[in-house]
Scaffold this active site. Structure first.
Site, short mmCIF file in Angstrom:
data_model
loop_
_atom_site.label_atom_id
_atom_site.label_comp_id
_atom_site.label_asym_id
_atom_site.label_seq_id
_atom_site.Cartn_x
_atom_site.Cartn_y
_atom_site.Cartn_z
N SER A 80 -87.98 -31.04 53.53
CA SER A 80 -87.07 -32.10 53.99
C SER A 80 -85.59 -31.80 53.82
CB SER A 80 -87.40 -33.41 53.28
OG SER A 80 -88.61 -33.93 53.75
N LYS B 205 -78.54 -39.26 49.90
CA LYS B 205 -79.70 -39.71 50.65
C LYS B 205 -80.21 -41.03 50.09
CE LYS B 205 -84.29 -38.10 52.17
NZ LYS B 205 -85.28 -36.99 52.08
N SER C 221 -86.92 -34.90 56.13
CA SER C 221 -86.54 -36.30 56.05
C SER C 221 -85.07 -36.52 55.63
CB SER C 221 -87.44 -37.03 55.05
OG SER C 221 -87.27 -36.50 53.74
#
Length: 456
Positions: free
Chosen positions: A179, A79, A155
């Site tokens: 997330s 990420k 996210s």
């Protein structure tokens, strides 16, 4: 044998048997990225040259019989929140320029590199990972691999979309309010948030004790293997926990039948889509029939959304205040959160922390009777991409549609989302399993048991 449909465990087994090579598996992943990333926008950075170089180095190690680690040669995405030596870390923000030295590995990137994993690229995130869908002014909209009209969640939506679409077997994301688990539920994969501090973080997250890192995978076994890598210590995180006394890959296979399991369909306050509720209810019934002692019970705390939102806003404002020029072109929703954080007082912040402590205390007492808690991971399925809240819902913030996730960031407990089934339209539904703090091995073991039962 399609590498893009295999788990990390299956890939490593194939390497050992000489049936596949790291270069073959990496090439297949890069081809999948080339084919699907323009549609899904899972990756904001792809470095095929570096990936193939790392794969060739791994292949040499496999041929010599001197592999570096548990998942040597397995491709992984990271990420775009984690510092990664040699790549920009933009955090989904146009205010962060890539034209600067990037010479530091976060603990996550360092442990993966030491293990010999192959870095494919960085996955998309909303600006500063602030919300539960993945879109940003800088990098656009990330879409769901099951149906590209829909959001992947967030996210860590880029990571979930990458794993779900076969663009790499595993990824690692962050979870400050759900997330990892939200996009895992929406995309039909496994997403694990361990106990706070179990995976070291650097730099320290402005969201403080809400912030966790966690694996995103196709199987619980893969999550356990990644936990054995990611939970190794790092001196740069003073809040990191001591190394676990046993391996997750060993503990995940233990017998969990007979455990006392609580099932809470709503936590006492959530509104759940009837079709989602039916999928989760069926899954819970199957687990009870397979040997878990399931009883319906609510933990007994009120919805802590106001406390969570204040802590979240304070963290966002703390970070944004350090970023010159961030106001220009910022995600409008994040701008509102920034303003809310600036308006919060120290007294209000400590009152919110007291609410978080109360949730933790109540859950600690709850787990004296119930080994784990099962809930839906999400009360809804994925909705139209490009929206912060479900269109027509009347909601004005993402925590309103994520009631099952953020409470367990407040309490810092381990929680995992695994696929529970699908709706009539074929959309994934996630099952959440929550355990006491420091019971990461137990949560993984129950999740693996549930995964096997639900796949039968």
């Amino acid at each position: 044998m399609n590498p893009n449909e295999m788990t990390a465990v299956e890939i490593v087994t194939a390497y050992g048997a000489g049936e596949l090579s790291p270069v073959e598996v990496t090439t297949a992943a890069l081809e999948a990225i080339e084919e699907r990333n323009s549609e899904l926008n899972a990756y904001c950075l792809v470095d095929g040259e570096r990936a193939l170089a790392m794969a060739r180095e791994s292949e040499d190690r496999w041929h010599s019989g001197h592999v570096k680690g548990l998942l040597d040669g397995v491709p992984i995405s990271i990420k775009d929140i984690f510092l990664t030596d040699g790549w920009p870390t933009r955090r989904g923000s146009a205010a962060i320029t890539p034209d600067q030295p990037w010479e530091v590995d976060s603990p996550v990137a360092a442990r993966l590199r030491e293990d010999g994993m192959v870095f494919l690229g960085k996955t998309t995130t909303p600006e500063l990972a602030w919300k539960a869908t993945t879109d940003s002014p800088a990098f656009g909209i990330t879409r769901n691999p099951v149906d590209s009209r829909l959001t992947a969640g967030g996210s860590s939506g880029g990571s979930a979309a990458a794993v779900g679409a076969g663009m790499g077997p595993v990824s690692v994301g962050t979870d400050g309010g759900g997330s990892v688990r939200i996009p895992a539920s929406f995309c039909g994969i496994v997403g694990f948030k361990p106990t706070h501090g179990r995976i070291p973080l650097y730099p320290a997250s402005p969201f403080g004790p809400l912030a966790h890192a966690g694996p995103m995978t196709r199987s619980v076994d893969d999550a356990a293997l990644l936990m054995d890598i990611l939970s190794l210590p790092d001196h740069r995180d003073p809040t990191a926990l001591a190394p676990p006394r046993s391996t997750y890959r060993g503990e995940v296979v233990r017998d969990v039948t007979g455990l006392e399991v609580a099932y809470s369909p709503t936590l006492g306050f959530a509104n759940v889509d009837p079709e989602v509720a039916a999928v989760v209810e069926r899954a819970v019934r199957l687990l009870d029939e397979a040997g878990l002692a399931v009883a319906q019970a609510d933990p007994g705390f009120d919805d802590p959304i106001e406390a969570f939102e204040l802590l979240w806003a304070a963290g966002a404002a703390t970070l944004l205040n350090t970023m010159p020029g961030a106001r220009e072109g910022i995600d409008p929703g994040l701008g509102k959160v920034w303003d809310a954080g600036l308006a919060a007082t120290a007294v209000e912040f400590l009152q919110a922390r007291a609410v978080a402590a109360d949730v933790g205390i109540r859950m600690g007492a709850f787990h004296r009777t119930h080994n784990v808690l099962i809930t839906p991971a999400m009360p809804i399925t994925a909705f139209e991409a490009g929206h912060d809240v479900p269109p027509g819902s009347g909601m004005d913030g993402w925590p309103q549609w994520t009631p099952f996730t953020y409470p367990f960031n407040l309490s810092q407990q381990p929680a995992i989302s695994i696929p529970a089934g699908t709706t009539a339209a074929g959309l994934p539904v996630g099952l959440q399993i929550v355990g006491p703090r420091h019971s990461d091995d137990l949560v993984l073991a129950v999740a693996r048991f549930a995964e096997k039962v639900l796949a039968a």
